[in-house]
Enzyme design. Structure first.
Site, PDB file in Angstrom:
ATOM      1  N   HIS A   1      -5.428  47.166  42.912  1.00  0.00           N
ATOM      2  CA  HIS A   1      -4.378  46.248  43.359  1.00  0.00           C
ATOM      3  C   HIS A   1      -4.678  44.794  42.997  1.00  0.00           C
ATOM      4  O   HIS A   1      -3.812  43.932  43.135  1.00  0.00           O
ATOM      5  CB  HIS A   1      -4.120  46.394  44.863  1.00  0.00           C
TER       6      HIS A   1
ATOM      7  N   ASP B   1      -7.782  53.347  45.112  1.00  0.00           N
ATOM      8  CA  ASP B   1      -7.798  51.931  44.724  1.00  0.00           C
ATOM      9  C   ASP B   1      -9.143  51.583  44.086  1.00  0.00           C
ATOM     10  O   ASP B   1      -9.974  50.892  44.659  1.00  0.00           O
ATOM     11  CB  ASP B   1      -7.533  51.070  45.969  1.00  0.00           C
TER      12      ASP B   1
ATOM     13  N   SER C   1     -10.915  41.478  48.216  1.00  0.00           N
ATOM     14  CA  SER C   1     -10.558  42.736  47.559  1.00  0.00           C
ATOM     15  C   SER C   1     -11.358  42.931  46.273  1.00  0.00           C
ATOM     16  O   SER C   1     -11.580  41.992  45.508  1.00  0.00           O
ATOM     17  CB  SER C   1      -9.069  42.743  47.215  1.00  0.00           C
TER      18      SER C   1
END
Length: 275
Positions: free
Chosen positions: A68, A115, A220
């Protein structure tokens, strides 16, 4: 009588004070410079390069991160290794173009399942005390269980106002039961077997204005470590950070050993054939 302007200024000072007390991520502290030499800053171009996501070095030309972070491709982003301060000049910094980006083909944007992504740098890095690889857990290894202490690090927001630190932060958190994270008041069906959730709920007041320590926006792609081994990738924990019922979610790396080996092995083989 306090004027409206004076009240506004006072409120702003309080907010700034709360932000200043936070030491990194949501809670945590600044790391000893370059004590996590595997950390990578993925930066987006503009007037200046700006940190967008984290990553971590797993081989001499490979960085692991989250899909992402770059769902539509690199788009001019660069990877910087050997970073402690994002803004200050450091002799340790090495900057790379992204030669290849391999996003997991089964990534699900609705719940961030699978992910995991691999970045191939445009050249091997120069190994130093500030830039090294980290071991990652492979299939058959033991993932941390409920209550286990794990660590994560990043340059992500230290509050829900979006305030970003300049220097790398780290935090020690605890694994939350998968059964709890599957509850409807937590993540429900969005939480899958490919995920670990973790946070630290402070029983006593924390050293900052939150009662939860957690990863946040901008962290992230960074690693979740257990006994010094990367076991997870910082993925997604909800729209706000530091919420008790929305722990940070991390992709379980050991579930992707075959995909990692195939991706890196295939690219290495192709490179050997072309030389």
């Amino acid at each position: 009588m306090v004027s409206e302007k004076e009240a506004f200024v006072a409120a702003a000072v309080v907010v700034f004070a709360l932000i200043s007390q936070a030491e990194g991520i949501i809670g945590g502290r600044e790391v000893v410079p370059h004590s996590r030499p595997y950390m990578a800053s993925i930066q987006i171009p503009g007037e200046t390069m700006k940190h967008e996501c984290g990553g971590f070095v797993i081989a001499d030309q490979w960085v692991m991160t989250a899909v992402h972070c770059m769902p539509t491709g690199p788009n001019g982003r660069k990877v910087v290794l050997g970073v402690h301060s994002l803004s200050e000049p450091e002799d340790t910094k090495q900057t790379f173009d992204i030669s290849e980006l391999h996003n997991h083909p089964d990534f699900n944007p609705s719940n961030y399942d699978n992910d995991i992504a691999l970045i191939k740098l445009d050249r091997p890095f120069n190994s130093s005390e500030a830039v090294k690889t980290v071991e990652y857990l492979r299939a058959g290894g033991t993932n941390p269980d409920k209550g286990a202490e794990v660590e994560t690090a990043g340059w992500g927001s230290i509050d829900n106002l979006g305030f970003r630190p300049d220097k790398l932060k780290e935090v020690v958190i605890g694994v939350v039961s998968s059964l709890r994270c599957k509850r409807s008041d937590y993540f429900g069906r969005k939480f899958t077997v490919n995920m670990i959730c973790a946070q630290k709920v402070c029983n006593d007041p924390c050293d900052q204005p939150y009662n939860v320590e957690d990863s946040c926006d901008g962290d992230s792609g960074g690693p979740l470590l257990y006994n010094g081994i990367a076991v997870g990738i910082t993925s997604n924990g909800g729209k706000k950070c530091g919420q008790i019922k929305k722990p940070g979610i991390y992709t379980v790396i050991s579930h992707y050993t075959e995909w990692i080996d195939n991706t890196m092995g295939q690219q290495t083989a192709e490179s050997d054939e072309s030389t």
